[in-house]
Design a protein around this motif. Structure first.
Motif, PDB file in Angstrom:
ATOM      1  N   UNK A 116      -1.612  -1.591 -28.704  1.00 13.67           N
ATOM      2  CA  UNK A 116      -0.322  -2.184 -28.317  1.00 13.67           C
ATOM      3  C   UNK A 116      -0.409  -2.671 -26.864  1.00 13.67           C
ATOM      4  N   UNK A 117      -1.092  -3.787 -26.672  1.00 13.97           N
ATOM      5  CA  UNK A 117      -1.370  -4.278 -25.319  1.00 13.97           C
ATOM      6  C   UNK A 117      -0.112  -4.760 -24.601  1.00 13.97           C
ATOM      7  N   UNK A 118       0.738  -5.500 -25.292  1.00 16.62           N
ATOM      8  CA  UNK A 118       1.971  -5.983 -24.656  1.00 16.62           C
ATOM      9  C   UNK A 118       2.854  -4.820 -24.234  1.00 16.62           C
ATOM     10  N   UNK A 119       2.937  -3.785 -25.074  1.00 17.41           N
ATOM     11  CA  UNK A 119       3.757  -2.616 -24.739  1.00 17.41           C
ATOM     12  C   UNK A 119       3.184  -1.894 -23.520  1.00 17.41           C
ATOM     13  N   UNK A 120       1.869  -1.803 -23.434  1.00 18.33           N
ATOM     14  CA  UNK A 120       1.240  -1.174 -22.270  1.00 18.33           C
ATOM     15  C   UNK A 120       1.505  -1.944 -20.994  1.00 18.33           C
ATOM     16  N   UNK A 121       1.396  -3.261 -21.067  1.00 21.84           N
ATOM     17  CA  UNK A 121       1.662  -4.085 -19.887  1.00 21.84           C
ATOM     18  C   UNK A 121       3.141  -4.034 -19.511  1.00 21.84           C
ATOM     19  N   UNK A 122       4.013  -4.024 -20.507  1.00 25.39           N
ATOM     20  CA  UNK A 122       5.453  -3.933 -20.250  1.00 25.39           C
ATOM     21  C   UNK A 122       5.793  -2.610 -19.564  1.00 25.39           C
ATOM     22  N   UNK A 123       5.220  -1.508 -20.049  1.00 27.16           N
ATOM     23  CA  UNK A 123       5.453  -0.198 -19.419  1.00 27.16           C
ATOM     24  C   UNK A 123       4.910  -0.184 -17.991  1.00 27.16           C
ATOM     25  N   UNK A 164       0.817  -1.217   0.000  1.00 25.85           N
ATOM     26  CA  UNK A 164       0.000   0.000   0.000  1.00 25.85           C
ATOM     27  C   UNK A 164       0.850   1.266   0.000  1.00 25.85           C
ATOM     28  N   UNK A 165       1.975   1.229   0.678  1.00 30.05           N
ATOM     29  CA  UNK A 165       2.854   2.396   0.696  1.00 30.05           C
ATOM     30  C   UNK A 165       3.604   2.578  -0.609  1.00 30.05           C
ATOM     31  N   UNK A 166       3.973   1.483  -1.237  1.00 27.42           N
ATOM     32  CA  UNK A 166       4.725   1.544  -2.488  1.00 27.42           C
ATOM     33  C   UNK A 166       3.835   1.901  -3.675  1.00 27.42           C
ATOM     34  N   UNK A 167       2.626   1.389  -3.666  1.00 25.00           N
ATOM     35  CA  UNK A 167       1.706   1.608  -4.789  1.00 25.00           C
ATOM     36  C   UNK A 167       0.373   2.149  -4.239  1.00 25.00           C
ATOM     37  N   UNK A 168       0.372   3.395  -3.794  1.00 22.78           N
ATOM     38  CA  UNK A 168      -0.881   3.983  -3.315  1.00 22.78           C
ATOM     39  C   UNK A 168      -1.826   4.263  -4.494  1.00 22.78           C
ATOM     40  N   UNK A 169      -3.047   4.654  -4.195  1.00 20.52           N
ATOM     41  CA  UNK A 169      -4.054   4.900  -5.228  1.00 20.52           C
ATOM     42  C   UNK A 169      -3.559   5.840  -6.317  1.00 20.52           C
ATOM     43  N   UNK A 170      -2.938   6.936  -5.930  1.00 15.05           N
ATOM     44  CA  UNK A 170      -2.486   7.929  -6.901  1.00 15.05           C
ATOM     45  C   UNK A 170      -1.422   7.356  -7.835  1.00 15.05           C
ATOM     46  N   UNK A 171      -0.511   6.585  -7.292  1.00 19.49           N
ATOM     47  CA  UNK A 171       0.535   5.972  -8.122  1.00 19.49           C
ATOM     48  C   UNK A 171      -0.071   4.944  -9.075  1.00 19.49           C
ATOM     49  N   UNK A 172      -1.027   4.175  -8.591  1.00 22.54           N
ATOM     50  CA  UNK A 172      -1.690   3.183  -9.445  1.00 22.54           C
ATOM     51  C   UNK A 172      -2.436   3.868 -10.583  1.00 22.54           C
ATOM     52  N   UNK A 173      -3.108   4.949 -10.279  1.00 23.54           N
ATOM     53  CA  UNK A 173      -3.822   5.711 -11.313  1.00 23.54           C
ATOM     54  C   UNK A 173      -2.836   6.255 -12.343  1.00 23.54           C
ATOM     55  N   UNK A 174      -1.695   6.716 -11.878  1.00 19.29           N
ATOM     56  CA  UNK A 174      -0.670   7.230 -12.787  1.00 19.29           C
ATOM     57  C   UNK A 174      -0.142   6.115 -13.700  1.00 19.29           C
ATOM     58  N   UNK A 175       0.068   4.934 -13.151  1.00 22.44           N
ATOM     59  CA  UNK A 175       0.518   3.800 -13.962  1.00 22.44           C
ATOM     60  C   UNK A 175      -0.514   3.496 -15.045  1.00 22.44           C
TER      61      UNK A 175
END
Length: 191
Positions: free
Chosen positions: A147-154, A123-134
Motif C-alpha cells: 500500500x504505497x500511496x497509504x504509506x506516503x499519505x501517512x 533540522x529542528x522540526x525533523x531531526x534524525x530520530x523523527x525521520x526514522x520514526x516516520x
C-alpha cells in the motif's frame, strides 16, 4: 627476468583498461527534472493516488510555505540512497530561497530503501530520530502490505505535523508559486 614479464603484463593491462573505460565504469543516474511535488518514476502510484498526494502537498505548501517533494525511483544504484538523495536535494534546492524549508522524501523501490533529506531550517522540526520514526511507523508498515500511496499519505501527515511545530516565516504569494527549485541553502541527510 620475471620482474620484466610482470611489468610488461601490467603495462598491457593498463593499456586495455585505458582503451575501454566505459566497460569498467558504470555511470550514475541522472537527477530527474523537478516537475511536480510527487514524481513517481516507478509507475507504482495510480494517477488518482499521485494527484491526491500532490494536492495535499500543495495545500501544505500554501499554508506553511515549506515545500515537501516525494520522489520514487526503482533504484539509486550504483550510488547508495544517501549519496543519491543528497545529490537530488542539492540539484533541486526545494524550499524557499532565503528560508531553506524544503524536504525530500525518496523511495528506492527495488532497493527497499527510504530516505528523508531536510534543508537546514527544518533540522529542528525533523531531526534524525523523527525521520526514522516516520519511516518505521508511517511508511514501512503500509509498504510491506503493498500500500504505497497509504504509506506516503501517512508520512505526509506526520511530516506536516512536525513542520507545523517549527517556527517558520509565513508564506508569501511569491514563495509558494510552484514546485520549482530555488537557490541558497544547505541540505542535511536523515533516514
Amino acid at each position: 627476468m620475471p620482474v620484466i614479464v610482470y611489468l610488461r603484463a601490467l603495462i598491457a593491462i593498463l593499456f586495455i583498461v585505458c582503451q575501454f573505460p566505459s566497460v569498467f565504469a558504470q555511470g550514475i543516474q541522472a537527477v530527474p527534472a523537478l516537475t511536480a511535488r510527487v514524481i513517481d518514476q516507478t509507475s507504482t502510484l495510480s494517477a488518482a493516488e499521485s494527484s491526491a498526494l500532490e494536492s495535499r502537498l500543495s495545500a501544505f505548501e500554501q499554508e506553511t510555505g515549506a515545500q515537501v517533494v516525494v520522489l520514487m525511483v526503482m533504484t539509486t544504484a550504483p550510488e547508495d540512497i544517501a549519496s543519491y538523495s543528497n545529490r537530488v536535494a542539492n540539484t533541486w534546492k526545494i524550499g524557499r530561497k532565503n528560508v531553506g524549508d524544503g524536504l525530500l522524501l525518496l523511495v528506492a523501490k527495488e532497493d527497499r530503501k527510504i530516505r528523508i533529506e531536510v534543508a537546514k531550517a527544518l533540522e529542528g522540526a525533523v531531526p534524525d530520530l523523527a525521520a526514522k520514526r516516520v519511516i518505521d511507523e508511517a511508511i514501512t508498515p503500509h509498504f510491506k502490505q503493498g500500500r504505497f500511496a497509504a504509506g506516503l499519505d501517512a508520512a505526509i501527515s506526520q511530516i506536516s505535523a512536525l513542520i507545523r511545530s517549527e517556527s517558520l516565516p509565513a508564506p508569501t504569494a511569491d514563495s509558494v508559486a510552484s514546485a520549482a527549485p530555488s537557490q541558497g541553502f544547505s541540505w542535511t541527510d536523515i533516514g
